[in-house]
Design a protein around this motif. Structure first.
Motif, short mmCIF file in Angstrom:
data_model
loop_
_atom_site.label_atom_id
_atom_site.label_comp_id
_atom_site.label_asym_id
_atom_site.label_seq_id
_atom_site.Cartn_x
_atom_site.Cartn_y
_atom_site.Cartn_z
N PRO A 102 6.56 3.86 -9.10
CA PRO A 102 5.12 3.66 -8.92
C PRO A 102 4.41 3.05 -10.12
O PRO A 102 3.41 2.35 -9.96
CB PRO A 102 4.59 5.05 -8.60
CG PRO A 102 5.66 6.00 -9.00
CD PRO A 102 6.95 5.25 -8.96
N ASP A 103 4.91 3.27 -11.33
CA ASP A 103 4.27 2.66 -12.50
C ASP A 103 4.41 1.14 -12.47
O ASP A 103 3.46 0.41 -12.76
CB ASP A 103 4.87 3.20 -13.80
CG ASP A 103 4.51 4.66 -14.04
OD1 ASP A 103 3.56 5.15 -13.41
OD2 ASP A 103 5.18 5.30 -14.87
N VAL A 104 5.60 0.66 -12.13
CA VAL A 104 5.83 -0.79 -12.04
C VAL A 104 4.99 -1.37 -10.91
O VAL A 104 4.30 -2.39 -11.08
CB VAL A 104 7.33 -1.10 -11.84
CG1 VAL A 104 7.56 -2.59 -11.59
CG2 VAL A 104 8.15 -0.62 -13.03
N LEU A 105 5.02 -0.73 -9.77
CA LEU A 105 4.24 -1.18 -8.61
C LEU A 105 2.76 -1.21 -8.96
O LEU A 105 2.05 -2.19 -8.64
CB LEU A 105 4.51 -0.24 -7.43
CG LEU A 105 3.91 -0.62 -6.09
CD1 LEU A 105 4.51 -1.91 -5.57
CD2 LEU A 105 4.12 0.50 -5.09
N GLY A 106 2.27 -0.18 -9.62
CA GLY A 106 0.86 -0.11 -10.00
C GLY A 106 0.46 -1.22 -10.96
O GLY A 106 -0.61 -1.83 -10.80
N ARG A 107 1.31 -1.51 -11.94
CA ARG A 107 0.99 -2.60 -12.88
C ARG A 107 0.91 -3.94 -12.16
O ARG A 107 0.05 -4.77 -12.45
CB ARG A 107 2.04 -2.67 -14.00
CG ARG A 107 1.76 -1.74 -15.14
CD ARG A 107 2.68 -2.03 -16.29
NE ARG A 107 4.06 -1.83 -15.88
CZ ARG A 107 4.87 -0.89 -16.33
NH1 ARG A 107 4.46 -0.08 -17.26
NH2 ARG A 107 6.08 -0.76 -15.88
N MET A 108 1.82 -4.14 -11.21
CA MET A 108 1.81 -5.41 -10.46
C MET A 108 0.55 -5.52 -9.60
O MET A 108 -0.04 -6.59 -9.48
CB MET A 108 3.07 -5.54 -9.61
CG MET A 108 4.33 -5.71 -10.42
SD MET A 108 5.80 -5.82 -9.40
CE MET A 108 5.65 -7.51 -8.79
N SER A 109 0.14 -4.41 -9.01
CA SER A 109 -1.05 -4.40 -8.17
C SER A 109 -2.32 -4.57 -9.00
O SER A 109 -3.23 -5.30 -8.62
CB SER A 109 -1.11 -3.10 -7.38
OG SER A 109 -2.27 -3.04 -6.58
N GLN A 110 -2.36 -3.92 -10.15
CA GLN A 110 -3.55 -4.01 -11.01
C GLN A 110 -3.68 -5.37 -11.68
O GLN A 110 -4.78 -5.78 -12.04
CB GLN A 110 -3.49 -2.92 -12.08
CG GLN A 110 -3.68 -1.53 -11.54
CD GLN A 110 -3.32 -0.46 -12.54
OE1 GLN A 110 -3.01 -0.74 -13.69
NE2 GLN A 110 -3.35 0.79 -12.09
N ASN A 111 -2.59 -6.06 -11.87
CA ASN A 111 -2.58 -7.39 -12.49
C ASN A 111 -2.20 -8.42 -11.45
O ASN A 111 -1.22 -9.16 -11.60
CB ASN A 111 -1.60 -7.41 -13.67
CG ASN A 111 -1.99 -6.43 -14.74
OD1 ASN A 111 -3.06 -6.54 -15.32
ND2 ASN A 111 -1.13 -5.45 -14.98
N LEU A 112 -3.00 -8.49 -10.41
CA LEU A 112 -2.65 -9.30 -9.25
C LEU A 112 -2.58 -10.79 -9.55
O LEU A 112 -1.72 -11.50 -9.01
CB LEU A 112 -3.63 -9.03 -8.11
CG LEU A 112 -3.15 -9.40 -6.72
CD1 LEU A 112 -1.80 -8.78 -6.40
CD2 LEU A 112 -4.18 -9.01 -5.68
N ASP A 113 -3.44 -11.29 -10.44
CA ASP A 113 -3.36 -12.71 -10.81
C ASP A 113 -2.01 -13.02 -11.44
O ASP A 113 -1.37 -14.02 -11.12
CB ASP A 113 -4.49 -13.10 -11.77
CG ASP A 113 -5.84 -13.16 -11.08
OD1 ASP A 113 -5.88 -13.25 -9.84
OD2 ASP A 113 -6.85 -13.10 -11.80
N TRP A 114 -1.58 -12.14 -12.36
CA TRP A 114 -0.27 -12.32 -13.00
C TRP A 114 0.84 -12.24 -11.96
O TRP A 114 1.76 -13.07 -11.95
CB TRP A 114 -0.06 -11.26 -14.09
CG TRP A 114 1.34 -11.22 -14.59
CD1 TRP A 114 1.93 -12.07 -15.48
CD2 TRP A 114 2.36 -10.29 -14.21
NE1 TRP A 114 3.25 -11.73 -15.68
CE2 TRP A 114 3.54 -10.63 -14.91
CE3 TRP A 114 2.41 -9.19 -13.35
CZ2 TRP A 114 4.73 -9.92 -14.78
CZ3 TRP A 114 3.59 -8.49 -13.22
CH2 TRP A 114 4.74 -8.87 -13.94
N THR A 115 0.76 -11.25 -11.07
CA THR A 115 1.79 -11.08 -10.04
C THR A 115 1.89 -12.32 -9.17
O THR A 115 2.99 -12.82 -8.90
CB THR A 115 1.49 -9.84 -9.17
OG1 THR A 115 1.49 -8.68 -10.01
CG2 THR A 115 2.50 -9.66 -8.06
N GLN A 116 0.75 -12.83 -8.75
CA GLN A 116 0.75 -14.01 -7.89
C GLN A 116 1.29 -15.24 -8.64
O GLN A 116 2.08 -16.01 -8.09
CB GLN A 116 -0.64 -14.28 -7.36
CG GLN A 116 -0.67 -15.35 -6.30
CD GLN A 116 -1.99 -15.38 -5.54
OE1 GLN A 116 -2.93 -14.69 -5.88
NE2 GLN A 116 -2.03 -16.18 -4.51
#
Length: 178
Positions: A102-116
């Motif tokens: 969940p920590d990795v998933l949360g970071r990706m969700s919170q930093n959506l511009d970076w993830t995209q």
């Protein structure tokens, strides 16, 4: 020139697509190497299996957000109960696998511009993304910041640096300042 209703709709659709899909996903210039290195820096030292899951999941940013919200709404699910609940989800398998972290998933969700951006780069320039990962790993290895430990095993195979969990049953997510 007269603009008909169908032409107006086509123009509106093209405008909407431009907003939804970034320019580099539409065939415009790709990310330069420096930008790729910046994008992969936060995950370059992850074990290879986790790195692969993050890269694949980043191509599904909406599912990342959905999975993160679901995980936060179901924090008590663990072990088999979590596995059973996830089996009902239709998300990409890479996104489902990150629900276990969940920590990795949360970071990706919170930093959506970076993830995209990471997902777009991975889709358009997979080889360049992996080259950027190897370059950063090589720099960390040469500076002594990447070496085998109780949590991970670092193996250098010619010009490729492989990072594996020391215990295949445990996934260690390294924390470092990229």
């Amino acid at each position: 020139m007269r603009i008909t209703k169908s032409k107006t709709m086509a123009l509106l659709l093209m405008g909407a697509l431009t907003l939804v899909f970034p320019a580099h996903a539409q065939g415009d210039p790709s990310y330069p190497q420096a930008k790729l290195e910046q994008l992969v820096a936060p995950i370059a030292l992850y074990p290879d299996g986790l790195l692969s899951q993050v890269l694949m999941a980043s191509t599904y940013p909406l599912e990342i957000v959905e999975a993160d919200r679901w995980a936060k709404a179901n924090p008590s699910l663990k072990g088999k109960a979590l596995d059973d609940a996830l089996a009902q989800k239709t998300w990409d398998p890479s996104v489902i696998s990150l629900c276990q972290l969940p920590d990795v998933l949360g970071r990706m969700s919170q930093n959506l511009d970076w993830t995209q951006d990471l997902g777009n780069a991975f889709l358009a320039q997979q080889a360049d993304v992996m080259t950027a990962v190897q370059k950063l790993r090589n720099e960390a290895y040469k500076s002594g910041n990447l070496k085998s430990s109780e949590q991970s095993k670092v193996v250098v195979q010619q010009e490729t640096i492989v990072i594996q969990p020391a215990n295949p049953q445990v996934i260690y997510v390294p924390a470092y300042n990229p």
